[in-house]
Design a protein around this motif. Structure first.
Motif, PDB file in Angstrom:
ATOM      1  N   ARG B  50       0.830  -1.238  -0.067  1.00  0.00           N
ATOM      2  CA  ARG B  50      -0.118  -0.114  -0.005  1.00  0.00           C
ATOM      3  C   ARG B  50       0.907   1.304  -0.122  1.00  0.00           C
ATOM      4  NH1 ARG B  50      -4.026  -3.015   3.376  1.00  0.00           N
ATOM      5  NH2 ARG B  50      -5.494  -3.873   1.713  1.00  0.00           N
ATOM      6  N   ILE B  53       1.897   1.560  -3.486  1.00  0.00           N
ATOM      7  CA  ILE B  53       0.885   2.339  -4.654  1.00  0.00           C
ATOM      8  C   ILE B  53       0.307   3.556  -3.974  1.00  0.00           C
ATOM      9  CG2 ILE B  53       0.292  -0.112  -5.369  1.00  0.00           C
ATOM     10  CD1 ILE B  53      -2.326   0.108  -3.728  1.00  0.00           C
ATOM     11  N   THR B  54       1.109   4.210  -3.159  1.00  0.00           N
ATOM     12  CA  THR B  54       0.637   5.439  -2.592  1.00  0.00           C
ATOM     13  C   THR B  54      -0.720   5.826  -1.764  1.00  0.00           C
ATOM     14  OG1 THR B  54      -0.559   6.326  -4.490  1.00  0.00           O
ATOM     15  CG2 THR B  54       1.789   6.374  -4.828  1.00  0.00           C
ATOM     16  N   THR B  55      -1.320   4.638  -1.279  1.00  0.00           N
ATOM     17  CA  THR B  55      -2.534   4.706  -0.769  1.00  0.00           C
ATOM     18  C   THR B  55      -2.197   4.911   1.038  1.00  0.00           C
ATOM     19  OG1 THR B  55      -3.058   2.400  -0.677  1.00  0.00           O
ATOM     20  CG2 THR B  55      -3.888   3.698  -2.559  1.00  0.00           C
ATOM     21  N   ASP B  75       1.419  11.416  -7.618  1.00  0.00           N
ATOM     22  CA  ASP B  75       0.479  11.518  -8.863  1.00  0.00           C
ATOM     23  C   ASP B  75       1.226  10.828  -9.894  1.00  0.00           C
ATOM     24  OD1 ASP B  75      -2.139  12.323  -9.327  1.00  0.00           O
ATOM     25  OD2 ASP B  75      -1.136  13.702 -10.810  1.00  0.00           O
ATOM     26  N   ARG B  78       1.345   7.377  -9.534  1.00  0.00           N
ATOM     27  CA  ARG B  78      -0.120   6.528 -10.117  1.00  0.00           C
ATOM     28  C   ARG B  78      -0.223   6.467 -11.479  1.00  0.00           C
ATOM     29  NH1 ARG B  78      -2.248  10.668  -5.818  1.00  0.00           N
ATOM     30  NH2 ARG B  78      -1.903   9.419  -3.776  1.00  0.00           N
ATOM     31  N   ILE B  81       1.761   2.867 -12.420  1.00  0.00           N
ATOM     32  CA  ILE B  81       1.634   1.562 -12.016  1.00  0.00           C
ATOM     33  C   ILE B  81       0.096   1.096 -12.130  1.00  0.00           C
ATOM     34  CG2 ILE B  81       2.989   2.034  -9.989  1.00  0.00           C
ATOM     35  CD1 ILE B  81       0.722   2.542  -8.119  1.00  0.00           C
ATOM     36  N   TYR B  83      -2.776  -1.713 -10.356  1.00  0.00           N
ATOM     37  CA  TYR B  83      -2.961  -2.166  -8.994  1.00  0.00           C
ATOM     38  C   TYR B  83      -4.062  -3.274  -9.075  1.00  0.00           C
ATOM     39  CZ  TYR B  83      -4.324  -2.690  -4.133  1.00  0.00           C
ATOM     40  OH  TYR B  83      -4.900  -3.084  -2.779  1.00  0.00           O
ATOM     41  N   PRO B  85      -6.160  -5.389  -6.759  1.00  0.00           N
ATOM     42  CA  PRO B  85      -6.516  -5.414  -5.239  1.00  0.00           C
ATOM     43  C   PRO B  85      -7.007  -6.761  -4.860  1.00  0.00           C
ATOM     44  CG  PRO B  85      -8.116  -4.032  -6.160  1.00  0.00           C
ATOM     45  CD  PRO B  85      -7.253  -4.380  -7.216  1.00  0.00           C
ATOM     46  N   ALA B  89     -12.607  -6.165  -4.034  1.00  0.00           N
ATOM     47  CA  ALA B  89     -12.936  -4.757  -4.492  1.00  0.00           C
ATOM     48  C   ALA B  89     -13.460  -4.734  -5.878  1.00  0.00           C
ATOM     49  CB  ALA B  89     -11.490  -4.247  -4.546  1.00  0.00           C
TER      50      ALA B  89
END
Lengths: 259, 324
Positions: B50, B53-55, B75, B78, B81, B83, B85, B89
């Motif tokens: 996480r 992936i910048t979350t 930004d 993002r 990449i 993702y 999940p 999801a």
């Protein structure tokens, strides 16, 4: 800027699709408030109501403003539910890993909830019209009712989204929701005018922003511009403060949750 | 795999109120490899993913993807990449195609490009037939395929997957592995979490074993297993007299693939590097010394042995926990 419009429209489109595929949910969302409150309550309490107390030709015409704002209340407070589910099942994370502006998700939700609320207000006013209640202030008055409803709805939706981002489980969310919703209605001028309430309830209702919105919408339906305008001005002031507080709280909760 | 570094993680840490999820984690992922984060549930794999992936924001350390900082240049990251999940999801009210169309708008793809890309992705994951059904009716395997298509939509340089085959049937797992290998052939860098040993072993070029928020070992499955001292060969001798054992040991020690020899009550425990070369040579040596063999047993070190060696417990012993 163009990119953000593309994001918000795509996300809003998703909410619309979801609603349109949950046929029952859509039906109940649209019909429940007017059926339960306006038609049942309005007719049921017709003869139990003192016309002197409500200051209206009949109970339904008095109740119409209350039902409009109740609808705003319920839609607003439930406005964060879908985000709550998105957060819990990981869909929100999927969205947050894409190069969208963080605000787009929130904006799409506001846009969607406001659109649904506006439609419902129009349906309620339409049903009231069928029962002989028409707005004294005409189309312009109805437009103003929509504006007031939207402004109240924005703050409520912000509260709801803030809760969705802060709660640990959706059980908590729905408990708080159930706890908030009915007292907000009873402790407002939705069903009974402030003047006719017992003292302690009157005091509580006085601090309920819902009361001020209803008291502005009611004369727009019942009386006319001269009585309505001062009330509308007060309501706009109350809503400015209310929205500012809710949006500030909502933004903080959102930042804490998704950065 | 090339020599270029795709992801560089240095001293990464993440602490929630009182709990440390990840501490002082450093690793690098090469361009074009499949890199696995292996560990039990709650080990810190997903937290690490996480952050990448910048979350999630790390509380210490840095991570860069192709030189871009995951916090300061989120930004940009993002846009690089994709993702995938975990399976839940998925919006069960949307069709497969609608998921992809939504994401296409979020990646700001022009309409015509989105449509062609979506068509080819649906074909790739073999989901064309079901693309216009709502996801509510999808099987676990179909959801996973949709997830992968979603992850690939932005044509990412790095694809991140969270437990890509969790709960899938054997056939679907093999299909997913197949896609991932294809993507690697095309030069994509892939980072995935897993708590399946066989997945890490067979699919990943390199793995990091993570336990309690820390990296315990890092390397290719082969190297990690070899670091245990190589494959094991056990000889049971017909006449395990000290004299014979001694001369056999001397003969075996001369062989290049033999790393260690230890006498056992029945014969010898030999550690070898390249079993395909070592085994014939060992047999040849026993013949030469004139030693009668009652039995020969060969056993490759399993990744679980590696896990045990580095964490002190077996990954297989973990009770299957509900995924969070």
């Amino acid at each position: 800027m163009n990119e953000q419009i593309q994001e918000v429209l795509a996300l809003t489109n998703r909410w619309v699709k979801r609603l349109s595929r949950e046929k029952f949910s859509m039906l109940f969302t649209l019909i429940q408030p007017m059926l339960f409150w306006l038609i049942f309550f309005g007719n049921l309490f017709q003869r139990a109501t003192d016309v002197q107390v409500v200051q209206a030709p009949n109970y339904m015409s008095f109740l119409a403003a209350g039902v409009v704002v109740m609808t705003v209340l319920n839609n607003g407070l439930a406005g964060g539910v879908d985000l709550l589910f998105d957060k819990e099942n990981g869909f929100l994370e999927r969205l947050m890993a894409t190069p969208i502006r963080r605000s787009s998700v929130i904006l799409s939700r506001f846009l969607f909830v406001m659109a649904i609320t506006a439609m419902q207000i129009l349906v309620i006013l339409g049903v009231a019209f069928l029962f002989g209640v028409s707005a004294e202030t005409g189309i312009l008055g109805i437009a103003l009712i929509l504006v007031l409803g939207m402004l109240f709805g924005i703050g409520l939706t912000a509260i709801s989204m803030a809760m969705a981002f802060s709660v640990k489980s959706h059980g908590d969310f729905f408990s708080v929701l159930g706890f908030l919703s009915l007292p907000m209605i009873f402790l407002s001028s939705a069903l009974v005018p402030l003047a006719a309430m017992p003292g302690w309830m009157k005091t509580l209702a006085f601090f309920n922003p819902m009361t001020w919105v209803i008291d502005a919408i009611r004369p727009l339906i019942l009386s006319g511009w001269s009585e309505a305008l001062p009330q509308v001005a007060i309501a706009l002031g109350v809503l400015a403060v209310f929205d500012a507080l809710c949006l500030y709280g909502g933004a903080r909760a959102f930042k804490r949750s998704v950065g | 795999m090339s020599d270029a570094v795709a992801i560089e993680v240095k001293g990464l840490g993440k602490t929630y109120d009182t709990v440390t999820a990840v501490k002082n984690l450093s690793l690098s992922v090469m361009q074009g490899e499949i890199f696995g984060l292996l560990g039990p549930n709650g080990a810190g794999k997903s937290t690490t993913l996480r952050i990448l992936i910048t979350t999630l924001t790390p509380t210490s350390g840095t991570a860069t993807i192709f030189g871009h900082d995951v916090v300061k240049e989120a930004d940009t990251i993002r846009r690089l990449i994709g993702y995938v999940p975990q399976e839940r999801a998925i919006d069960r009210f949307l069709t497969g195609r609608e998921h992809l169309l939504l994401l296409a708008d979020l990646y700001h793809l022009p309409k015509h490009e989105a449509l062609t890309r979506i068509a080819s992705l649906l074909k790739l994951v073999d989901l064309e037939e079901h693309a216009d059904r709502v996801a509510k009716g999808y099987s676990g395997g179909m959801k996973r395929k949709l997830d992968i298509a979603c992850g690939l939509l932005p044509n990412p340089k790095v694809l991140f997957l969270d437990e890509p085959t969790l709960g899938l049937d054997v056939q679907s797992r093999l299909n997913i592995w197949q896609y991932l290998r294809q993507l690697r052939e095309q030069g994509m860098t892939i980072v995935m979490t897993t708590n399946y040993l066989d997945e890490a072993d067979q699919l990943c070029d390199r793995i990091a074993i993570i336990d309690r928020g820390e990296i315990r070992a890092i390397g290719s499955p082969r190297d990690l297993k070899a670091s245990l001292g190589g494959d094991g060969v056990w000889l049971t001798l017909g006449d395990p007299s000290p004299q014979l054992v001694e001369s056999l040991s001397t003969a075996l020690k001369a062989l290049p693939f033999v790393r260690a020899i230890r006498p056992t009550p029945q014969g010898l425990d030999i550690r070898v590097d390249a079993p395909e070369k070592a085994l014939p040579a060992i047999l040849e040596a026993t013949n030469r010394v004139g030693c009668r063999l009652d039995g020969i047993e060969y056993h490759r070190p399993r990744l679980d042995d590696v896990f045990v060696a580095h964490t002190g417990r077996s990954l297989k012993d973990q009770p299957p926990e509900p995924t969070t």
